[in-house]
Each structure stands twice: as structure tokens, then as C-alpha cells.
Design a protein around this motif. Structure first.
Motif, mmCIF file in Angstrom:
data_model
loop_
_atom_site.group_PDB
_atom_site.id
_atom_site.type_symbol
_atom_site.label_atom_id
_atom_site.label_comp_id
_atom_site.label_asym_id
_atom_site.label_seq_id
_atom_site.Cartn_x
_atom_site.Cartn_y
_atom_site.Cartn_z
ATOM 1 N N ALA A 155 25.664 23.352 41.072
ATOM 2 C CA ALA A 155 26.518 24.275 40.322
ATOM 3 C C ALA A 155 27.986 23.870 40.326
ATOM 4 O O ALA A 155 28.697 24.109 39.349
ATOM 5 N N PHE A 156 28.455 23.246 41.425
ATOM 6 C CA PHE A 156 29.893 22.988 41.549
ATOM 7 C C PHE A 156 30.217 21.504 41.694
ATOM 8 O O PHE A 156 31.360 21.154 41.964
ATOM 9 N N GLY A 157 29.205 20.646 41.481
ATOM 10 C CA GLY A 157 29.440 19.214 41.528
ATOM 11 C C GLY A 157 30.093 18.748 40.251
ATOM 12 O O GLY A 157 31.286 18.961 40.020
ATOM 13 N N GLU A 158 29.299 18.130 39.374
ATOM 14 C CA GLU A 158 29.857 17.642 38.101
ATOM 15 C C GLU A 158 30.423 18.788 37.266
ATOM 16 O O GLU A 158 31.256 18.588 36.393
ATOM 17 N N ASN A 159 29.995 20.002 37.563
ATOM 18 C CA ASN A 159 30.465 21.181 36.844
ATOM 19 C C ASN A 159 31.911 21.551 37.185
ATOM 20 O O ASN A 159 32.550 22.303 36.472
ATOM 21 N N LEU A 160 32.426 21.006 38.345
ATOM 22 C CA LEU A 160 33.794 21.347 38.743
ATOM 23 C C LEU A 160 34.434 20.225 39.562
ATOM 24 O O LEU A 160 35.312 19.536 39.083
ATOM 25 N N PHE A 161 33.983 20.041 40.812
ATOM 26 C CA PHE A 161 34.674 19.135 41.728
ATOM 27 C C PHE A 161 34.194 17.689 41.654
ATOM 28 O O PHE A 161 34.785 16.826 42.280
ATOM 29 N N SER A 162 33.114 17.407 40.977
ATOM 30 C CA SER A 162 32.363 16.148 40.973
ATOM 31 C C SER A 162 31.361 16.200 42.122
ATOM 32 O O SER A 162 31.566 16.892 43.127
ATOM 33 N N GLU A 163 30.277 15.447 41.975
ATOM 34 C CA GLU A 163 29.238 15.466 43.009
ATOM 35 C C GLU A 163 29.784 14.951 44.332
ATOM 36 O O GLU A 163 29.508 15.506 45.393
ATOM 37 N N THR A 164 30.583 13.881 44.262
ATOM 38 C CA THR A 164 31.188 13.344 45.489
ATOM 39 C C THR A 164 32.112 14.374 46.129
ATOM 40 O O THR A 164 32.106 14.562 47.350
ATOM 41 N N GLY A 165 32.890 15.067 45.284
ATOM 42 C CA GLY A 165 33.841 16.050 45.795
ATOM 43 C C GLY A 165 33.169 17.212 46.486
ATOM 44 O O GLY A 165 33.564 17.612 47.586
ATOM 45 N N ILE A 166 32.124 17.781 45.865
ATOM 46 C CA ILE A 166 31.463 18.933 46.479
ATOM 47 C C ILE A 166 30.716 18.533 47.747
ATOM 48 O O ILE A 166 30.678 19.290 48.723
ATOM 49 N N LYS A 167 30.165 17.322 47.765
ATOM 50 C CA LYS A 167 29.480 16.860 48.984
ATOM 51 C C LYS A 167 30.476 16.672 50.121
ATOM 52 O O LYS A 167 30.168 16.963 51.281
ATOM 53 N N TYR A 168 31.666 16.194 49.780
ATOM 54 C CA TYR A 168 32.706 16.064 50.811
ATOM 55 C C TYR A 168 33.114 17.448 51.328
ATOM 56 O O TYR A 168 33.246 17.656 52.537
ATOM 57 N N ILE A 169 33.317 18.387 50.417
ATOM 58 C CA ILE A 169 33.682 19.748 50.817
ATOM 59 C C ILE A 169 32.616 20.349 51.726
ATOM 60 O O ILE A 169 32.907 21.009 52.724
ATOM 61 N N LEU A 170 31.351 20.078 51.401
ATOM 62 C CA LEU A 170 30.243 20.613 52.194
ATOM 63 C C LEU A 170 30.130 19.953 53.562
ATOM 64 O O LEU A 170 29.885 20.628 54.570
ATOM 65 N N SER A 171 30.298 18.641 53.608
ATOM 66 C CA SER A 171 29.987 17.918 54.839
ATOM 67 C C SER A 171 31.180 17.703 55.761
ATOM 68 O O SER A 171 31.006 17.540 56.971
ATOM 69 N N GLU A 172 32.405 17.712 55.214
ATOM 70 C CA GLU A 172 33.550 17.322 56.022
ATOM 71 C C GLU A 172 34.668 18.353 56.074
ATOM 72 O O GLU A 172 35.739 18.068 56.595
ATOM 73 N N THR A 173 34.445 19.542 55.531
ATOM 74 C CA THR A 173 35.462 20.596 55.597
ATOM 75 C C THR A 173 34.796 21.923 55.946
ATOM 76 O O THR A 173 33.569 22.047 55.912
#
Length: 741
Positions: free
Chosen positions: A564-582
């Protein structure tokens, strides 16, 4: 002199103070003095004996002296630079000269107790290893510790999200979706402001390595508390319950329990090493506790710098400059310039000069002052006689908190605290500092903070959710945590009568997740006829350590956020970083849930293309989750959601055989259950939110029921080092009496 506190009373005294100390059978320290200063002196002795490492490490971190006193590497240097920029120690030194004589006497009595131990006993051996001998404790160091409590993990967590918003704008995310995610708090974000944000000369993309989860520092982010009125209590006296949630993957525990007797007053509860006074617990007349209030106390401003001055409507202003000298073991000192405008600290790359252009300044309401008043409020709270006394004192605490109080007259109340700025707009988007209308206009008066007394429901609860302030025209909270825990507490309490302590123990250990319930309802029972599909369909939504369904749901939820928030907003890399490292999702998951669970047609259309498309997305993520899972390999929640309680000084770097750490602890609970069992990473480091202390106080009794996430002592070979870990995990409580020792 006694080297340890024992079950035999030992009297400690100096020219000004006398206090008797003994250790109760529970290992809790009991203090007996004539005055509140005597008890502060005794508490200083107790903290220095049992928690010197915690006090010293927090002080060094707050002073920005880790490179000087422990080791000099990239990690410690980045933390030292950040702490010097925030100015916690710098401002604490200035503020101590402003406190009144009563507060200064109290702080000095505590410092005398600490120094009595440090001057007469050996330095903790860990510090001898790094050849550091602690300097004497001073009143300014207590103000520093309180300021740390107000900023690290609290006000600074709000800063993290505001920084994420700025970074997202610079990365060119869909502004309409960004506004929707933070609705209605980005209304100030127009084309002109977006262009200025994109033109900033510098943006620190995240905090220095490990500052977010630096376990030397106390962080009280997520908590529960509730209070029961006599009308719903079996004993017809109020019952107070609290369980502050913070980092538990550390030894010793953050809190230090004690009880104390003095002339006309007795106390029992928790204290914070480095700070005199009981901050949650009870005295003879009242019981009190707090949760973090999520008040927005940090704002960014856009500053235009020209020829080394900040531009304003009144003309160019000189920047306040100071140069911090950071000493480093085995290296040359680092000279770090810090520039400050009328609003806050300018963000610059390390060692950079200021060129002409646009910069961010970071403003924090407790940057200057407030800690002396907070210490005085703690003094007064300990001696409060009723809820009116208490609320008057608590309203002056500078830290954002939701205080609950009950008195033996049968009254219950809520009091909001915190230093809130009077601001234009909602506070999430940075505004131009050269426009007077954008600047803060003082602070909200304590008399305008929310106060609720004796509600008709017969109880009050808080769990970091949004508190609507009915006394002040603008709202003070824009990024609370989700309402799930508070809603669950209310659901249970509304159905109970004749409530007793045992019922409250059950509620404090409740594992049910309303979040999971609501997400599974979107699927409307459309689960595949597979063992895992049917298992998830029939799940009781409880995050027990044995539950494989909790593990399965968490995998589904993660996939949903990515889709929902990967390519739709933050990019897949961005949302995975938000999930795993913040900790963004851990702290502010409700922002994302509000979109995912929305019933608003415009929101559904913007994000998913309509309600049916949203349902298809849920089905897709469920299919992805089930296809990647195997019922024979799926681990129960306690084997997935686990922590290691690591020694504060060695940080998990010693072999397990030495016994400094307690490894492989499976945490019950999830992000949205009353027992919050949140395990996450921030900047490569494991952290957690979980109940760090549980207390239940029935005012018909002369005692409190408690359990601590760890032990009393920071000494590895003390019998109380790991004393309560398994009682804490299994919901067992001890009793601390409210009586003379």
C-alpha cells in the motif's frame, strides 16, 4: 561503612541530612528521614550504590562526552556532536543558577548522597577498565537527566516524523497522498513552501547512529494507565493501575523502586536514577501515574541565511555562535561550531561553514528552562493531599504527560502536562522563520491544559491516544499513537463492577489486539480452505508467545504496508527501510492504519481506486503471506518476537557464559495490545517497547502491587541483578508496603 544495603538499618549522614536505609526482603530499598531533603539524600546513596553505571552513562551521553571518557569512534563522536547541538548539558548548567533555594537544597541533598558513596567506595569496575573516574554529581546533572527524559525518545520522536515529511517532499513523493496520510495537519503545505523545502542547503536524513535507541537514556514513549472510581471498586476506594512502556532489552531496568518515610508522609513507587523523588506511585493520600502525552513540542523553521545572518522582517539578525570542544581519546579534540537563530539550532553538516541559502532550524520548547519547575513539581506531587493539590502541581511539569490521580476522599482526575508552544498552523510542516506570523508566540499556560475530574463513567484511562483539549482553542497533539489499547481498556472496564486488584492484574496482562480484529474484518471471512487460512480465520487475536497466528498476522500486516505504501508513496525500498530500520511504524502505525481501514470514499479512491480495490489488495497480501508460510515451519510468536536483555555498559558484547545478559526472551503482546510487546530496529540496533513496570494501588490498602522488568541492582553478581525477570514475564507481582521501615 556498609558496602551494600542490607536488611539491617544503616544510618547515613552529613552536616545537613540524615537518612536510615535498609533493603526489604523484595530487595527494594526503604528510606527513613525527617524531611524531604533527608529522603533525597538517602535516595542519592541508594542510587549510587545500585545504579551508578546507569547514572554515569546517561550523564556522559547527555554531556556529549562519550568520546572523551569511554572510547572515541565514529559512533560516539556522532552522538557527542548531536548532544552538543541539542545543548542539554549547556542549558542545564545555565538553568541551575535560576532555580529557587528550596529546589537547590533538594538537588544538593541528593547530590550529597551520591557523592558520599562515590567518594568512599571504589569506582564501578567497568569504569576502571576504561580508566574513567566519575566526577562528583552536581545539581545541574539532575536537570540534565530530566531534560534527557523530556527530549530523547519523546519530543525527539515527533522530530523524526517531521524530518520524514521534509525528506519525503525532497524526494518528490505524491503530495496529495502525503497530506492524506497526515490529514489534516499538512494544510500549510503549498507550492511555495514545497519549493523552499526542496531548496534547503542541507537536511540530516536521520539521527546519528544509535541515538534513537541509546539505552543509556530513559525513553518513556508508550504506556497505559487507568484509575477506577469508588463506584466501580469492590473496596469502595479508588484503584490506580499503570504500566509504563519503554525499552526493556537492557539490564538493569530503567526504574528504581523504593519506599520512604518522613515526618507526616510516606511514599512507595518508582524513581529515576539521577533524579530525586518518586515519579509514579503513591503516598498516604493519593496515588498517581502518567503516560507520555505526545504533545508536539518540536518544530522546524526555514531560515534564510545571508552574509552569516538570518533574514527577518525586522532586518538581518546576528547568529548566536558557540564552539564546542569535543575531547577524544587518543585523538585531537574536535572543534564543532553551533549556530542558533531566534527560533532554534541550525542544521549543518559537521565542520561546514554557513553559506548563503535556506537552512532548517530546530526549535524545542524545553530547550531553555522548565527543568527546575519540573523538579519542584515532583517535590510537591510527593506531598500532595488530594487531586486538586496534585493537578495544580502536575500541570507545571515540562514533560508531556497524561497524569492520572486518585485520592482517599474517593476522587479521580486527569491532568495534562507539557510545555506546548503557541504556534501558527499545525506544526508538522516547516514554516518560513522570516515571517513574524509564523513564529512561536510564547507557551500555552498550564491553566489551559486539559483537566478532567470524577467522570460519570467511573474510570479514566490513557494509552498515548489523542487527548482532545477542551480548554485551549488549538489542539496540542497532532501525532498520537493509535486508540486500540485505550479502546480495549475502556471496553473491559465498562463491563466490570466490584473491581479488585486481581481483576486489574488480569487486565494489565491482556494480550487481545483490536487492531488485528479490525484488519481481519476487512477480509469478511474470505479465508482460503487451508490449515493456515482457517487458523487465521479462527484466531482469538491474542498475542501469546505460543500463537503462530500472531506471527502469521504480522507477516500479512507487513506485506500490506509494503504493497500500500511502497511504490504508492515512499517506494518499495523506502517503505522496507522504514519498516526494518526505523521505529516509525512502531510509533505511528495508526497513520497507516487510518488509510488502510478508511471508510471515506475519497480516501479509498485516492489510495486504492475504491473499496473493492482495497479489498482485492487485502486478498492479495493474504495470498502472498500464506504462500510464503508453512504450517510446519511457522514459528510461534515468542520465538519471533524476542529480545535479549543486555548489560547497559557492555551492550551484549560479552560471551553469554559470563551471565551479564539474559538472552532469547520471548515477549508476549503486539504493538496494539495492552501488553505492548513491540520489538523493532532503529539504525541497526534492536530496541523494544514493553511494560517496564507494573503497579496496582488500591487506596484501601497500605501497599502497592508491582513487578519490575529486571532487577534492582546494576551489579552483575548481585542477587537482585535479574531478580524479577521471570515474574515480570509471567504476570506475577510482589508487594511494597507503605509504612515506616
Amino acid at each position: 561503612m556498609e558496602k551494600d544495603l542490607s536488611s539491617t538499618k544503616v544510618t547515613y549522614k552529613n552536616d545537613d541530612n540524615t537518612c536510615e536505609l535498609l533493603r526489604l526482603p523484595s530487595a527494594v530499598v526503604s528510606l527513613n528521614g525527617e524531611t524531604i531533603d533527608d529522603v533525597a539524600f538517602g535516595l542519592g546513596v541508594a542510587h549510587a550504590k545500585d545504579r551508578s553505571s546507569q547514572m554515569i552513562l546517561a550523564r556522559l551521553a547527555g554531556q556529549g562526552r562519550l568520546s572523551e571518557c569511554l572510547k572515541a569512534d565514529e559512533e560516539t563522536e556522532s552522538i557527542d556532536i548531536f548532544m552538543r547541538e541539542v545543548g542539554i548539558s549547556y542549558e542545564a548548567k545555565k538553568e541551575v543558577s535560576q532555580v529557587n533555594k528550596r529546589v537547590l537544597s533538594y538537588l544538593q541533598s541528593y547530590a550529597n548522597g551520591v557523592n558520599h558513596v562515590w567518594q568512599n567506595e571504589k569506582t564501578p569496575w567497568e569504569f576502571r577498565l576504561v580508566r574513567y573516574k566519575p566526577e562528583e554529581w552536581k545539581p545541574e546533572h539532575t536537570l540534565l537527566t530530566v531534560k534527557l527524559m523530556s527530549y530523547i525518545g519523546l519530543a525527539q520522536t515527533q522530530e523524526d516524523v517531521e524530518r520524514l515529511i521534509i525528506q519525503s517532499i525532497q524526494d518528490g513523493v505524491d503530495t496529495n497522498k502525503l497530506k492524506s496520510l497526515f490529514h489534516p495537519y499538512l494544510e500549510d503545505l503549498n507550492v511555495n513552501l514545497i519549493e523552499k523545502i526542496k531548496s534547503l542547503k542541507y537536511l540530516r536524513q536521520r539521527l546519528p547512529t544509535e541515538i534513537k535507541t541509546l539505552s543509556y537514556l530513559p525513553k518513556l514513549l508508550a504506556s497505559n494507565n487507568w484509575v477506577i472510581a469508588p463506584s466501580k471498586s469492590k473496596t469502595r476506594q479508588p484503584i490506580m493501575c499503570c504500566d509504563p512502556h519503554l525499552e526493556v532489552n537492557r539490564l538493569p531496568a530503567v526504574w528504581y523502586e523504593a519506599n520512604a518515610s518522613m515526618k507526616n508522609n510516606e511514599l512507595a513507587g518508582i524513581t529515576m536514577p539521577g533524579v530525586p523523588g518518586f515519579i509514579m506511585g503513591r503516598n498516604r493520600n493519593i496515588s498517581f501515574s502518567f503516560t507520555y502525552g505526545f504533545m508536539d513540542m518540536v518544530d522546524f523553521f526555514i531560515e534564510e541565511i545571508k552574509d552569516g545572518k538570518s533574514i527577518s522582517e525586522d532586518g538581518p539578525r546576528e547568529l548566536n555562535k558557540r564552539v564546542e570542544t569535543i575531547k577524544r581519546k587518543g585523538k585531537q579534540p574536535l572543534l564543532h561550531p553551533i549556530y542558533e537563530t531566534q527560533m532554534g539550532i541550525i542544521e549543518l553538516p559537521a565542520t561546514s561553514k554557513i553559506e548563503n541559502g535556506l537552512y532548517l532550524s530546530r526549535a524545542w520548547t524545553n530547550h531553555r528552562g522548565g527543568m527546575g519547575n519540573t523538579v519542584e513539581s515532583i517535590m510537591d506531587i510527593q506531598e500532595a493531599k488530594d487531586i486538586e493539590d496534585f493537578s495544580r502541581y502536575a500541570a507545571n511539569v515540562a514533560i508531556s504527560a497524561n497524569w492520572l490521580v486518585a485520592d482517599n476522599l474517593g476522587q479521580i482526575a486527569y491532568q495534562q502536562s507539557g510545555t506546548a508552544p503557541k504556534r501558527k498552523g499545525h506544526g508538522l510542516a516547516p514554516l518560513e522563520a522570516w515571517k513574524k506570523e509564523n513564529l512561536w508566540n510564547g507557551n500555552v499556560s498550564p491553566s489551559e491544559l486539559e483537566f478532567i475530574k470524577n467522570p460519570s463513567e467511573g474510570y479514566i484511562s490513557t494509552a498515548n491516544h489523542k487527548i482532545i483539549n477542551t480548554r485551549y482553542k488549538s489542539q496540542l497533539i497532532n501525532l498520537p499513537m493509535g486508540p486500540y489499547r485505550n479502546d480495549r481498556i475502556k471496553d473491559v472496564l465498562s463491563g466490570l463492577n466490584d473491581i479488585n486488584v486481581e481483576a486489574m492484574k488480569t487486565l494489565q496482562n491482556d494480550l487481545y489486539s483490536l487492531q488485528a480484529e479490525q484488519f481481519l474484518e476487512v477480509l469478511e471471512g474470505e479465508f482460503p480452505e487451508t490449515p493456515l487460512g482457517q487458523s487465521l480465520k479462527s484466531w482469538d487475536c491474542c498475542y501469546s508467545v505460543e500463537s503462530i497466528e500472531a506471527t502469521l498476522f504480522e507477516a500479512f500486516y507487513k506485506n500490506l504496508l509494503i504493497e500500500a505504501f511502497g511504490e504508492n508513496l515512499f517506494s518499495e525500498t523506502g517503505i522496507k527501510y522504514i519498516l526494518s530500520e526505523t521505529s516509525t511504524i512502531t510509533d505511528y502505525y495508526h497513520l497507516f492504519d487510518r488509510i488502510l481501514l478508511s471508510q471515506d470514499q475519497d480516501t479509498l479512491e485516492l489510495w486504492f481506486g475504491g473499496a473493492e480495490k482495497r479489498k482485492e489488495l487485502f486478498q492479495k497480501c493474504l495470498s502472498i503471506t500464506l504462500s510464503k508460510s508453512n504450517s510446519y515451519q511457522l514459528l510461534p510468536w515468542g520465538q519471533v518476537n524476542k529480545i535479549s536483555m543486555n548489560n547497559l555498559f557492555f551492550q551484549g558484547k560479552l560471551p553469554a557464559i559470563f551471565g551479564f545478559d539474559q538472552s532469547n526472551i520471548g515477549l508476549p503482546g503486539g504493538r496494539a495490545s495492552i501488553v505492548q510487546g513491540a520489538v523493532y530496529k532503529a539504525h541497526g540496533r534492536e530496541s523494544s517497547f514493553a511494560p517496564s513496570w507494573r503497579m496496582i494501588a488500591d487506596l484501601s490498602e497500605d501497599r502497592i502491587h508491582t513487578v519490575l522488568a529486571g532487577g534492582v541492582s546494576d551489579r552483575r553478581f548481585s542477587p537482585s541483578y535479574k531478580l524479577e525477570i521471570f515474574d515480570w514475564l509471567n504476570g506475577r507481582y510482589k508487594i511494597i508496603p507503605l509504612s515506616k521501615n
